[in-house]
Enzyme design. Structure first.
Site, PDB file in Angstrom:
ATOM      1  N   GLU A 268      -4.626  -9.663  -9.663  1.00  0.00           N
ATOM      2  CA  GLU A 268      -3.627  -8.640  -9.989  1.00  0.00           C
ATOM      3  C   GLU A 268      -2.413  -9.298 -10.650  1.00  0.00           C
ATOM      4  OE1 GLU A 268      -3.846  -4.766  -7.551  1.00  0.00           O
ATOM      5  OE2 GLU A 268      -2.657  -6.194  -6.426  1.00  0.00           O
TER       6      GLU A 268
ATOM      7  N   HIS B  83      -1.067  -9.405  -1.047  1.00  0.00           N
ATOM      8  CA  HIS B  83      -0.653  -8.561  -2.178  1.00  0.00           C
ATOM      9  C   HIS B  83       0.698  -9.061  -2.705  1.00  0.00           C
ATOM     10  CE1 HIS B  83       0.774  -5.109  -4.451  1.00  0.00           C
ATOM     11  NE2 HIS B  83      -0.488  -4.748  -4.562  1.00  0.00           N
TER      12      HIS B  83
HETATM   13  P1  PGA Z   1      -1.160   0.023  -9.665  1.00  0.00           P
HETATM   14  O1  PGA Z   1      -1.133  -0.863  -8.328  1.00  0.00           O
HETATM   15  O2  PGA Z   1      -2.592   0.465  -9.881  1.00  0.00           O
HETATM   16  O3  PGA Z   1      -0.233   1.170  -9.376  1.00  0.00           O
HETATM   17  O4  PGA Z   1      -0.686  -0.847 -10.772  1.00  0.00           O
HETATM   18  C1  PGA Z   1      -2.126  -1.807  -8.036  1.00  0.00           C
HETATM   19  C2  PGA Z   1      -1.753  -2.591  -6.805  1.00  0.00           C
HETATM   20  O5  PGA Z   1      -0.566  -2.909  -6.624  1.00  0.00           O
HETATM   21  O6  PGA Z   1      -2.629  -2.910  -5.989  1.00  0.00           O
END
Ligand code: PGA
Length: 252
Positions: free
Chosen positions: A165, A94
């Protein structure tokens, strides 16, 4: 995994077990929807027991990281412990962890630990920012190649899930989520990178999720991109919001 995948990434929230239990009560009202998806909840470790007991009929437990430390490393949570709680998926690489210094090589090691334990590795990739020249595409290609470089066997590759992401879209609110037309292009791009590493057949078996300010508002557009699911932070602490995201994914 053929069903769409929905992962709640609670990070370090909520700030009490009482609040966590309230959220879980809200989730259970939509259990029939979550059951039709591959739903995972990744709570803070301290809430594992409560979450696993209260959600086992409609979702599976996930961890926000996996340790490659030794059993004697202070603060690390070893894979045997995760398995003991019934963890079925681990978020690996992440951007929060990468920002703390986690390298692509460590990500590879963590993927191997997860695979060995029969835990699905959810491998996160994403650029910090976008530039007009498209250099971010090279960044993503590089990150995927290095993170998955050590996962050579195709039968292992088909057990992976990739979460795209973009860091600039995380934790911002619905209007900062990626535009669906941009996401559709990124899905094609990531599939191509995976095809180059493995082959088309293998790449097609790797689900690609999106994460970054996914909320009930705007989720339909993101679903239409052909995405295989979502990794949801903030909105996963709000049962009503998370339930709407799940319903939208079901219509896929
Ligand atoms: P968010 O986070 O939906 O609050 O943007 C997603 C993540 O960091 O996995």
């Amino acid at each position: 995994m053929t069903k769409p995948i929905l992962v709640a990434n609670w990070k370090n929230r909520p700030d009490s077990l009482g609040k966590a239990n309230e959220i879980l009560k809200g989730f259970s009202k939509k259990s029939d929807v979550y059951k039709k998806l591959n739903t995972f909840i990744a709570p803070p470790l301290a809430y594992f027991e409560s979450v696993s007991k209260k959600t086992k009929t409609f979702s599976k437990l996930a961890s926000q990281d996996i340790s490659i430390g030794k059993k004697t490393t202070t603060g690390a949570v070893e894979v045997d412990i995760l398995q003991g709680f019934g963890v079925r998926l681990s978020i690996i690489g992440h951007s929060d962890r990468r920002a703390l210094g986690e390298t692509n090589e460590e990500v590879t090691e963590k993927i191997k630990v997860a695979l060995k334990a029969g835990i699905t590795p959810l491998v996160c990739v994403g650029e910090n920012e976008r530039d007009r020249e498209g250099e971010f595409l090279e960044f993503i290609r590089h990150q995927i190649r290095l993170s998955l470089g050590g996962i050579k066997k195709k039968e292992n590759a088909t057990k992976l899930v990739v979460a795209y992401e973009p860091v600039w879209a995380i934790d911002k609110g619905a209007k900062y989520a990626m535009a669906p037309e941009d996401l559709a292009q990124m899905i094609i791009f990531i599939r191509k990178v995976l095809t180059d590493i493995y082959d088309r057949k293998t790449a097609d078996k790797i689900p690609i999720l999106y994460g970054g300010s996914v909320e009930k508002s705007g989720v339909e557009g993101l679903v239409r991109t052909g995405i295989n699911g979502f990794l949801v932070g903030q909105a996963s602490l709000d049962p009503e919001n998370f339930g709407k995201i799940a319903q939208a994914l079901l219509k896929k």
